[in-house]
Scaffold this active site. Sequence first.
Site, short mmCIF file in Angstrom:
data_model
loop_
_atom_site.label_atom_id
_atom_site.label_comp_id
_atom_site.label_asym_id
_atom_site.label_seq_id
_atom_site.Cartn_x
_atom_site.Cartn_y
_atom_site.Cartn_z
N VAL A 101 -16.65 -12.48 9.19
CA VAL A 101 -17.47 -11.88 8.47
C VAL A 101 -16.96 -11.81 6.75
CG1 VAL A 101 -18.57 -9.68 8.02
CG2 VAL A 101 -17.92 -10.31 10.29
N ASN A 135 -15.66 -6.78 9.80
CA ASN A 135 -14.87 -7.44 9.21
C ASN A 135 -13.43 -7.09 10.03
OD1 ASN A 135 -16.62 -6.47 7.02
ND2 ASN A 135 -15.54 -7.66 5.86
N VAL A 182 -8.25 -9.05 9.63
CA VAL A 182 -8.88 -8.49 8.58
C VAL A 182 -9.49 -9.72 7.72
CG1 VAL A 182 -9.00 -7.28 6.35
CG2 VAL A 182 -7.39 -6.42 8.22
N CYS A 183 -10.94 -9.73 7.84
CA CYS A 183 -11.59 -10.99 7.27
C CYS A 183 -12.16 -10.37 6.11
CB CYS A 183 -12.69 -11.34 8.28
SG CYS A 183 -13.17 -13.06 7.91
N LEU A 184 -11.76 -10.85 4.91
CA LEU A 184 -12.36 -10.58 3.77
C LEU A 184 -12.05 -11.69 2.69
CD1 LEU A 184 -13.11 -7.93 2.26
CD2 LEU A 184 -10.79 -7.47 1.70
#
Length: 893
Positions: free
Chosen positions: A527, A721, A728-730
């Site tokens: 995400v 996320n 942690v997808c950022l």
Amino acid sequence: MDVAVADEKAAAAYVQLYWLDLLSFRAVRGSGPVYRGLVLPDADALLLVRLNGSLARESVDLKILDRSALHVGQIVVPASDVGGQIGVVTGVTTVLDLAHLNDRGKAKKIIRGVSPSGVRRVRALSLGDYVVSGAWLGRVVEVSLDADIMFDDGAVCRVSDVESTDLRPENPEAFYRPQMNTIFYPRRRVVTGDSAAIFEEARWLKGHWKPDREVGTVVNVEMAGVYVYWIASAQHGTNEQLVLELAPPAYQSPDSLTFFCSAPDCSWGLGDRVFLTDASVSLPDNHHPDDQQQPTTMTVYRTRTTIDVLWQDGTRQHGARSTSLAPSSYMNEHGFFPGQYVVDNACTDDIIDGTTGAGDDNIVATHSGSTARRVGVVRSPNSKDHTVDVSWLHPDNWEVQCDDTVSVYDLGTDHEHSVFYGDVVVRLLSDITGGTPLAHDKSAPDDLSWVGHVVDLHDGHVQVKWGDCSTSTVLPHEISIANKEDYTQLLAKMGDWAEEGAVDATEELCAANTENQQDNPADARTVEGGMIEEGSDGSMNELDGPATTTQNVEVTEHAVTIASHEDPNVGSTLTEGGFALVTRSNASDGEDDSAEDLVVIKATYATGDDDPSKFPRFDIVPSPPADHIYLDTKEQDSKYGKKWVTMVQKEWKILENSLPDTIYVQAFEDRMDLLRTVIVGARGTPYHNGLFFFDMQLPPSYPAEPPHVYYHSFGLRLNPNLYECGRVCLSLLNTFGGEGTEVWSPGTSSLLQIVVSLQALVLNDQPYYNEAGYEQLVDTLEGHRNALPYSEKAFLLTLRIALHLLHRPPKGFEKFVKDHFCRCGMYVLETCQAYLHGCVATNHGSMKLLCSTGFRIALANLVPRLVTMFKEIGAEDCNLSFLTTGADDCDQS
């Protein structure tokens, strides 16, 4: 996405077009001939491609004729109500109209109503097809074609692997679908600008090479070789390691392969090139039966598709026109269907304290003595109430034990038995033959009795149609699901087969989190997160970051005083005081840092005030806690030089000065590369008053690279996320694609930006739209259908996270967690009370939720545990007196 049309008004009227839709259209509004076109994707637009492969530049008066891309197992909605009930495709029937085209791409003759079984594609195998060779099942990932080229003087040569050469059609199509088609087919004129490079080395079947031979006609196309990614065997099932070790070579002769079925995305569409194989179908008038070298190439002129659908309420629809349905790519994880297997994910004491929950009805003992979550089969979902009628199954014989109505939020997909309509499955041949090994004798047809596809789910059983055309009913544990990845992913994997020993750090962390935290992980999805905008004056608001401040903050030698709290890892009593920047060191550490002095921070520590609101937003303690996820991942050979230390101290200064009131960061004197952060969920979000912990590590290359960030999830996925495994997808962390200010910039990005982004852009009021690509669903019926239930679940999971934290708080923050919920426990319970009665506790900053029946059932299960926990820590005014789920008491106006 919009299709390319003549004007904006027309574009707005046709936004509900989908990939591979067959359309009729005109080039000029109201007059002129009617054309057919196929919708193909191109970046952020949809292109309309004509029968001959050319692009329709102008198109008006669009009408959808067919939707042939729908396939078994696909989720659909009524085209007239995309926000309505969802269904699953259980059957597809397609018939074809075929055209014989002239040299200008116009139809000379049309043959109507041909079954796909009466034709074959020019390239007999499509990419992604499932094929069998003896006891092995595989997927086609690449096909090598040989083409025979005839020249005007009658000479013929064979060009090997023709698609890899510079030979091209004399009049090439603008667009075609390479997964199913090839640009080379009989009677196609081809040309090259370098005759010697292609034809001189070719195998000459008649005549010989001459330099002036540059243009010819394709007279025959044959598959020369096929690359296969093996996925299962009749002896070993889908055991990936055994398949990897024992599988046949990837490169196979086409004669050694038996076609089983196509991939779901290999549908029929306008412009596909085929040969007729049904002798009962009359060929075009100009075809000569004795012309064996040049078979007639036909082109798909139209498709007519009808669909069978199982709707979520259990009703079945047969023979629906494909245009009456629309594909739904945005299904929420609780869109269950009758016959699906589910597990009981209700919050129980064993989940919180890590025990097996003796006496817990949700935990069952298997015949082997192990414990597992209850498994059930869906009888009837209620999508409006978010409840499901479930039959719970006995773990040993799979017989029904009892029936129950439960919340969808207390259920999860049973990943061990997650068979679904259209899945390709295998069973061990020993289960059929009694252990007789399967010999591969190509003089006899391959035995296909062990590979099949799912045609129905009913009463806890799976109906499978096998490759030998037999049908049987099996239990889910008696079969294995074959690999469903896209062929491009499988092709990429083929280069990695020799690198099985490589495991990256993220996978190791995921494994660690799975061992340490209790729950049932779901599929992770990538995400995109957000980026804090630069502030012109360095000040902070909810979305403004200190980008312009980062490089201007200088650490000076004056004393900086901050509060501290008692660290349970420090043996001595902490005293009142602060930390001071006391010395400068010129000691060399091997780096050429002579131009910059090392600023050394020494600290003394203060006992925190009893008022939890005085807990320091930024704090430095001597050592990191034993449960810090990155404690043992320090790169021993890396040097953290003076520049690195100075940069970290600048980051600390920014955090100390600029952290918002609801974000707390702890740094460590003897491990300056580590930090621990806790974020309080913001008002107006489903995360309000929740606590969310993150561990960080600054790499030796920092700030050239962003920090590593790990989320303490306790195995729960409460945001797109934030993965169960802690990832942690950022974009700001470079863990998801982005560009410009969306990604980490060594010159402007900061730790403060990261933590504020996590609170404001990740833990936001509509987390469903954080999912990659879902932003286009904002303010749509389809988005609304899924976003509100997602927020309901996020609120429930936030409460479960609170229970985990109270039972097992991260070290160094034990008092913080206790004090936070002592202060907020009453407000949390009052919010729950309002939700249980269908109201919104807006006076405490809560957000409006649907308050569906399923939500209230799950919430009523959680609240008594919250009350117990809050009372144990001494929270005031926490009681059970309000816990009812009856008629609404509140004014809903």
